[in-house]
Design a protein around this motif. Structure first.
Motif, PDB file in Angstrom:
ATOM      1  N   GLY A   1       0.800  -1.215   0.000  1.00 29.27           N
ATOM      2  CA  GLY A   1       0.000   0.000   0.000  1.00 29.27           C
ATOM      3  C   GLY A   1       0.834   1.268   0.000  1.00 29.27           C
ATOM      4  N   ALA A   2       2.122   1.146   0.407  1.00 24.59           N
ATOM      5  CA  ALA A   2       3.023   2.303   0.463  1.00 24.59           C
ATOM      6  C   ALA A   2       4.042   2.282  -0.662  1.00 24.59           C
ATOM      7  N   ASN A   3       3.819   1.448  -1.661  1.00 25.67           N
ATOM      8  CA  ASN A   3       4.783   1.345  -2.758  1.00 25.67           C
ATOM      9  C   ASN A   3       5.035   2.664  -3.470  1.00 25.67           C
ATOM     10  N   ASN A   4       4.016   3.541  -3.495  1.00 29.55           N
ATOM     11  CA  ASN A   4       4.207   4.766  -4.267  1.00 29.55           C
ATOM     12  C   ASN A   4       5.135   5.767  -3.581  1.00 29.55           C
ATOM     13  N   TYR A   5       5.694   5.408  -2.426  1.00 28.67           N
ATOM     14  CA  TYR A   5       6.764   6.222  -1.855  1.00 28.67           C
ATOM     15  C   TYR A   5       8.036   6.088  -2.693  1.00 28.67           C
ATOM     16  N   PHE A   6       8.233   4.923  -3.295  1.00 31.28           N
ATOM     17  CA  PHE A   6       9.489   4.700  -4.018  1.00 31.28           C
ATOM     18  C   PHE A   6       9.329   3.965  -5.346  1.00 31.28           C
ATOM     19  N   LEU A   7       8.107   3.611  -5.723  1.00 33.20           N
ATOM     20  CA  LEU A   7       7.857   2.961  -7.002  1.00 33.20           C
ATOM     21  C   LEU A   7       6.813   3.746  -7.778  1.00 33.20           C
ATOM     22  N   LYS A   8       6.841   3.619  -9.099  1.00 31.70           N
ATOM     23  CA  LYS A   8       5.803   4.213  -9.931  1.00 31.70           C
ATOM     24  C   LYS A   8       5.509   3.273 -11.092  1.00 31.70           C
ATOM     25  N   PRO A   9       4.297   3.332 -11.634  1.00 34.25           N
ATOM     26  CA  PRO A   9       3.968   2.462 -12.774  1.00 34.25           C
ATOM     27  C   PRO A   9       4.874   2.730 -13.960  1.00 34.25           C
ATOM     28  N   ALA A  10       5.191   1.662 -14.679  1.00 39.87           N
ATOM     29  CA  ALA A  10       6.003   1.775 -15.890  1.00 39.87           C
ATOM     30  C   ALA A  10       5.480   0.783 -16.909  1.00 39.87           C
ATOM     31  N   ALA A  11       5.924   0.936 -18.141  1.00 35.88           N
ATOM     32  CA  ALA A  11       5.432   0.067 -19.212  1.00 35.88           C
ATOM     33  C   ALA A  11       5.713  -1.398 -18.921  1.00 35.88           C
ATOM     34  N   SER A  12       6.820  -1.677 -18.236  1.00 34.35           N
ATOM     35  CA  SER A  12       7.193  -3.058 -17.942  1.00 34.35           C
ATOM     36  C   SER A  12       6.749  -3.516 -16.563  1.00 34.35           C
TER      37      SER A  12
END
Length: 287
Positions: free
Chosen positions: A213-224
């Motif tokens: 749930g906190a992934n968007n602190y350090f990850l973002k969606p990408a094509a892969s």
């Protein structure tokens, strides 16, 4: 490996949100926990649990994400964190060194604690299913382990091709996952699915443990799939200089105010930041 741990009885109230900082030289530790809007709006409990503890100059951070489809998963995530805390606290206080073996033993203690809880409740252990991720840190030594899809990442500073300071994020420990499912600490074969890593590097300035749930602190969606993005983590030095140690937690209050949880899920974010010496809290004074 230790087979049985007597866990203390805890009566903590589940938070709607929690923000806190701790200090173990040279690391400033921040914790963020927030009840996910999806659970909150449906009246469902928070399934995430976490623990931060320390002994003998070391500290540990652990996050567990109870599997949402399992009725008792929040009790499994809480038991896992408490068992790891109890095991590591006793071992390190009795002179053990922080090692990958010690951390895996603590995971084993957490697995056994959930099995014992299930037996006491006369319920299938799978009903307590939870992912689990933890680190032990002492000085420059960083040891991580994870089962399931919770993440551990590290940030480090390097010079770029122009001689300028550059901040980079990278995965530290990533466990394998089956197609379309997630491994759990309650699985009888959990030890086959655990990933662990150890590093000793003064260049690592940031250690992140997060439920998905906190992934968007350090990850973002990408094509892969997803990619690392350092925008939040690389501001920590500037925010510490601006806010000081006592109000440094406001940097994370800003994050939860301006960034919605991934999939509206519960989120737990544990961050250890190596504070520059000029911004470190004062040393304890003898009385």
């Amino acid at each position: 490996m230790q087979q049985n741990i007597t866990l203390p009885v805890r009566h903590d109230l589940a938070p709607l949100a929690r923000l806190e900082t701790n200090w173990v030289p040279p690391w400033l530790i921040a914790r963020v926990a927030q009840h996910g809007p999806w659970h909150f709006e449906s009246g469902a409990p928070m399934d995430d649990s976490h623990i931060i503890g320390g002994a003998s100059g070391a500290f540990w951070m652990a996050a567990a994400d109870g599997v949402g489809s399992k009725k008792k998963s929040r009790f499994g995530s809480a038991a896992a964190c408490l068992a790891l805390d109890t095991y590591l606290g006793a071992a390190l206080s009795n002179g053990a060194d922080p090692t990958r073996i010690l951390l895996i033993e603590a995971f084993h203690a957490a697995h056994v604690a959930i099995q014992q809880l299930a037996a006491k409740e006369k319920a299938p252990a799978d009903e307590f299913a939870t992912t689990f991720a933890a680190v032990i840190i002492k000085g420059d030594t960083i040891i991580g382990a994870t089962v399931g899809d919770s993440g551990i990442a590290v940030g480090s500073e390097h010079e770029d091709e122009h001689g300028q300071k550059a901040f980079r994020l990278a995965p530290f420990c990533s466990a394998p996952q089956p197609n379309g499912a997630t491994y759990s600490l309650t699985d009888p074969n959990w030890s086959q699915y655990v990933a662990s890593t150890q590093s000793r590097s003064p260049h690592i300035t940031t250690v992140i443990v997060a439920t998905d749930g906190a992934n968007n602190y350090f990850l973002k969606p990408a094509a892969s799939g997803t990619s690392f993005h350092p925008e939040w983590a690389e501001t920590l030095e500037g925010r510490l200089e601006e806010l000081g140690p006592l109000t440094f937690i406001n940097a994370f209050a800003h994050f939860i105010q301006h960034q919605t949880p991934e999939n509206y899920d519960d989120r737990t974010l544990l961050v250890a930041y190596r504070a520059p010496e000029k911004h470190a809290p004062p040393a304890p004074q003898s009385r």
